[in-house]
Structures are given as structure tokens and as C-alpha cells.
Scaffold this active site. Structure first.
Site, PDB file in Angstrom:
ATOM      1  N   ARG A  43       0.857  -1.204   0.000  1.00  0.00           N
ATOM      2  CA  ARG A  43       0.000   0.000   0.000  1.00  0.00           C
ATOM      3  C   ARG A  43       0.885   1.244   0.000  1.00  0.00           C
ATOM      4  O   ARG A  43       0.594   2.238  -0.650  1.00  0.00           O
ATOM      5  CB  ARG A  43      -0.955   0.008   1.194  1.00  0.00           C
TER       6      ARG A  43
ATOM      7  N   TYR B 135     -15.730  17.068 -15.996  1.00  0.00           N
ATOM      8  CA  TYR B 135     -16.045  15.634 -16.080  1.00  0.00           C
ATOM      9  C   TYR B 135     -17.169  15.327 -15.069  1.00  0.00           C
ATOM     10  O   TYR B 135     -17.074  15.722 -13.902  1.00  0.00           O
ATOM     11  CB  TYR B 135     -14.790  14.823 -15.774  1.00  0.00           C
TER      12      TYR B 135
ATOM     13  N   ASP C 132      -6.613  18.828 -14.622  1.00  0.00           N
ATOM     14  CA  ASP C 132      -6.907  17.464 -15.054  1.00  0.00           C
ATOM     15  C   ASP C 132      -6.424  17.361 -16.506  1.00  0.00           C
ATOM     16  O   ASP C 132      -7.035  17.925 -17.417  1.00  0.00           O
ATOM     17  CB  ASP C 132      -8.410  17.194 -14.942  1.00  0.00           C
TER      18      ASP C 132
ATOM     19  N   LYS D 116      -7.489   6.347 -19.497  1.00  0.00           N
ATOM     20  CA  LYS D 116      -7.711   6.867 -20.842  1.00  0.00           C
ATOM     21  C   LYS D 116      -6.421   6.735 -21.666  1.00  0.00           C
ATOM     22  O   LYS D 116      -5.958   5.633 -21.871  1.00  0.00           O
ATOM     23  CB  LYS D 116      -8.234   8.304 -20.748  1.00  0.00           C
TER      24      LYS D 116
HETATM   25  C1  LIG Z   1     -12.461   9.357 -16.887  1.00  0.00           C
HETATM   26  C2  LIG Z   1     -12.094  10.677 -16.343  1.00  0.00           C
HETATM   27  C3  LIG Z   1     -11.908  10.868 -14.961  1.00  0.00           C
HETATM   28  C4  LIG Z   1     -12.140   9.747 -13.970  1.00  0.00           C
HETATM   29  O1  LIG Z   1     -11.200   8.742 -14.078  1.00  0.00           O
HETATM   30  P1  LIG Z   1     -11.486   7.180 -13.734  1.00  0.00           P
HETATM   31  O2  LIG Z   1     -10.198   6.532 -14.057  1.00  0.00           O
HETATM   32  O3  LIG Z   1     -12.639   6.746 -14.569  1.00  0.00           O
HETATM   33  O4  LIG Z   1     -11.813   7.143 -12.270  1.00  0.00           O
HETATM   34  C5  LIG Z   1     -11.521  12.120 -14.542  1.00  0.00           C
HETATM   35  N1  LIG Z   1     -11.337  13.136 -15.409  1.00  0.00           N
HETATM   36  C6  LIG Z   1     -11.518  12.998 -16.723  1.00  0.00           C
HETATM   37  C7  LIG Z   1     -11.292  14.159 -17.635  1.00  0.00           C
HETATM   38  C8  LIG Z   1     -11.896  11.760 -17.239  1.00  0.00           C
HETATM   39  O5  LIG Z   1     -12.097  11.632 -18.558  1.00  0.00           O
END
Ligand SMILES: *Cc1c(COP(=O)(O)O)cnc(C)c1O
Length: 377
Positions: A46, A98, A170, A195
Site C-alpha cells: 500500500r 467531467y 486534469d 484513458k
Molecule cells: C475518466 C475521467 C476521470 C475519472 O477517471 P477514472 O479513471 O474513470 O476514475 C476524470 N477526469 C476525466 C477528464 C476523465 O475523462
């Protein structure tokens, strides 16, 4: 060294015991101590794990930060950032956020006294006016999701510094290959590595990279204390994905550009949102702050019925949530990714029942075009 070289070389030479080219998956929960008061540098998975460390160190280098931290998902990474704040603190967040981040703020964080306001971060004056005495940070996405609005990161970061606020970006849509917010003055970058970084629609993982040692230390403490960490196998999948990030993005972006131009000329398409198009309102800013335009685009069709028709007719492109993988995906933000956003706000920012979002993958562009053409038919 160039970023594309660094990407390919992640983890190479780390395993000196065997010389393994691919970083091994250290599938272990704990590590044997050599003696009392001694450690190999790894005590419990962890807290730290060798496979995770390769990923974290790699991400720190790619984003130009001092430390990277991996989390079980993008949402876990964003949650860890929210633990930096206290009850009564206020955050400014970009408007077409998001949906999951909006849900986290609006349904969970508020219960712990965190306050937030939505603001159009493309409008510097609006951001300035929205700053309150208790504001502690500006959180933004650029391009936004799904309307591809572009925020001037350097301008926001300068404003934030002036007011003693953190800038958190982000960077999921662009990745460090195309955009490096820490170099533009941001303090923290957050990713859904699910992603582009992972890139194959086969793993859920998140990451934070900090440009400041003090924040990195607090976040590492939170990471270990809260415990939303990824397993070593998931870290390995993202390491493998990162190796091809540059070639994948080059191809996906070329495909997106091709489709954006074609869609813009289609009689049943009324609007195309892609920052690479010269008439996009954020085109100049994105040219200045990024190395490319990414591979996400949204488009509006003439009638709502066409949405249902396209979603049921596409064959090469999958009707599925998520983005950033080798396979092209199409979503309907109004009822999927952005259903959490209040309807009034959706209307204000331009999300409606004719808007579709396309994550352009690596298929041949002519096949993607033909698929959309028959679907629009
Ligand atoms: C998918 C996404 C998230 C969340 O991420 P997860 O891996 O699905 O928890 C946050 N910000 C953006 C811009 C995203 O496309």
C-alpha cells in the site's frame, strides 16, 4: 532526452537482478526486512511497490514534476487531492467538468464542508470575480469535456499565484506528450490513466503529479493513509501503454483532424467542436500552450433522432463510455458522462440532446469515416 524516447524507456534497466527489459510485476503484499531497522526501500505494497514506483517515477518525469503518485482510479486521485483541503475551503472548478468529478464535489465533498463554484475558466475576468476569501484552489480541464473549451493555463496559474491559490489541472485529454501544465505554472496535474496513458481500454488507474515537494509529501501521506492504490498488474499495464503513447497519440490525432474536417462539411452535422479547427474559439491558446489538439471531438447533429440512429448503427466505432483507447468510442454526454450535471447548466454550456462525443482511435480513418457516413445515412 526527447519525451517519446523517455516514454519508450520507462522501466528499462530498473531490474538489475535479472536485466529484465520489461519491468517485472511485483505481485507481493509485503517485503522481508534484512534486519531490525533496515528496509530494502519497500515495506508494504500500500505504501510502495517496485512496479508502481516505476510508473510513478515515469509520470513525474513526463509531466516535469517532482513526484508522481498512482491511485486506483482517476476519481481516487482527485479524491486524494480533495483531502488537501479543510471544511469551509472553497474551490473554483471549470464549468463543463467531467461528470464524475462534479458528482464527487456535489454529493460527497460537500458533506465534509468543502465548498465549490463552477466558473467559466476561459474567462479570466469571471474567474477573478469568483475568488472568495476562503478560495483555496482552481481546478480545471482543458480541453473541457465534452465541449473542448480551452483555458489559458499560464494565465490562470498566474492569477492563482497572485491570490495564493493552487492550480490543479486534469490533463487526461491531452497527456504530457501534448501538454505540460506544470511548466505553465500549475501546482498539480491529475490523470485518469484509464484513458490515453493506459490507452487500451483495459485498465482503470489514476495519477497525480506534483511540482511542489511539500504538496507531494502530503499527497503521498494521503495515498498511503487512505489506501486507494492500484495493484502492481494494473501499474504494469499503464507502463506498457505509456511506451506507445507518442505513436498512438500522433495517429489518433491525425485521425481526429481528418474526421473533424469531414464532419464539419457534412449537411446533417450542425457543429463540430475540435480545437484543431481554425474557427475554434480556443485555437490560438491551444497552439500556444500545447503541442497538439488531441484526439477528442464532439459534434452536434441536426435532429435528436439522428443520435439514436447513429448510436445503434455504428459498427467500427463502439457506443461506449470512456475515451483514449486504441478503439474508437462514441458517447452521448447528455445521458451518459454528463447526466450528473444539472440540466440548466448543461443547456448553458451547450450540452444538449443532439451532441455526441467521439474518442477517435487508431483505426484507418477511411473506415471511421465510412462507419459514421452509413450511421448518419
Ligand atoms: C475518466 C475521467 C476521470 C475519472 O477517471 P477514472 O479513471 O474513470 O476514475 C476524470 N477526469 C476525466 C477528464 C476523465 O475523462
Amino acid at each position: 532526452m526527447q519525451l517519446n524516447t523517455l516514454l519508450v524507456q520507462i522501466g528499462v534497466g530498473v531490474d538489475t537482478t535479472t536485466g529484465s527489459i520489461s519491468m517485472p510485476i511485483y505481485q507481493t503484499a509485503t517485503f522481508r526486512h534484512p534486519a531490525l531497522g533496515q528496509s530494502t526501500g519497500f515495506d508494504y505494497s500500500r505504501t510502495n511497490n517496485p512496479t508502481r514506483k516505476v510508473l510513478e517515477d515515469g509520470l513525474a518525469i513526463l509531466e516535469g514534476g517532482c513526484r508522481g503518485l498512482a491511485f486506483a482510479s482517476g476519481m481516487a486521485a482527485i479524491t486524494a487531492i480533495l483531502y488537501l483541503f479543510r471544511p469551509g475551503d472553497h474551490l473554483l472548478v471549470c464549468e463543463d467538468l467531467y461528470g464524475g468529478t462534479y458528482r464527487l464535489l456535489n454529493h460527497v465533498a460537500v458533506n465534509y464542508g468543502l465548498k465549490f463554484s463552477l466558473v467559466d475558466t476561459t474567462d479570466l475576468k469571471a474567474v477573478k470575480e469568483a475568488i472568495q476569501d476562503n478560495t483555496k484552489a482552481i481546478f480545471l480541464e482543458t480541453p473541457t469535456n465534452p465541449l473542448m473549451k480551452i483555458t489559458d493555463i499560464a494565465a490562470i496559474a498566474a492569477l492563482a499565484k497572485e491570490h495564493g491559490l493552487l492550480t490543479i489541472v486534469d490533463n487526461t485529454f491531452m497527456t504530457p506528450y501534448l501538454q505540460r501544465p506544470l511548466e505553465l505554472g500549475a501546482d498539480l496535474v491529475v490523470h485518469s490513466a484509464t484513458k490515453y496513458l493506459g490507452g487500451h481500454n483495459d485498465v482503470v488507474l489514476g495519477a497525480v503529479v506534483s511540482s511542489r515537494e511539500d504538496l507531494a509529501e502530503r499527497l503521498a501521506f494521503i495515498q498511503n493513509t487512505v489506501g486507494a492504490v492500484p495493484g502492481p498488474q494494473d501499474c504494469w499495464l499503464v507502463i506498457r501503454g505509456l511506451k506507445t503513447l507518442a505513436v498512438r497519440l500522433d495517429r489518433a490525432q491525425a485521425n481526429a483532424f481528418y474526421l473533424a474536417r469531414w464532419l464539419a462539411s457534412h449537411p446533417l452535422v450542425t457543429k463540430v467542436y475540435y480545437p484543431g479547427l481554425p474557427d475554434h474559439p480556443g485555437h490560438e491558446v491551444v497552439l500556444r500552450q500545447a503541442r497538439g489538439f488531441g484526439a477528442m471531438l464532439s459534434f452536434e447533429v441536426a435532429r435528436h433522432e439522428l443520435v439514436e440512429q447513429i448510436l445503434s448503427r455504428v459498427k467500427v466505432i463502439s457506443f461506449a463510455e470512456s475515451l483514449g483507447g486504441v478503439e474508437s468510442l462514441i458517447t452521448f454526454p447528455e445521458r451518459q458522462t454528463h447526466a450528473e450535471i444539472p440540466e440548466e447548466l448543461r443547456r448553458k454550456i451547450g450540452i444538449n440532446d443532439r451532441l455526441l462525443r467521439l474518442s477517435v482511435g487508431l483505426e484507418d480513418p477511411s473506415d471511421l469515416q465510412a462507419d459514421l457516413e452509413q450511421a448518419l445515412g
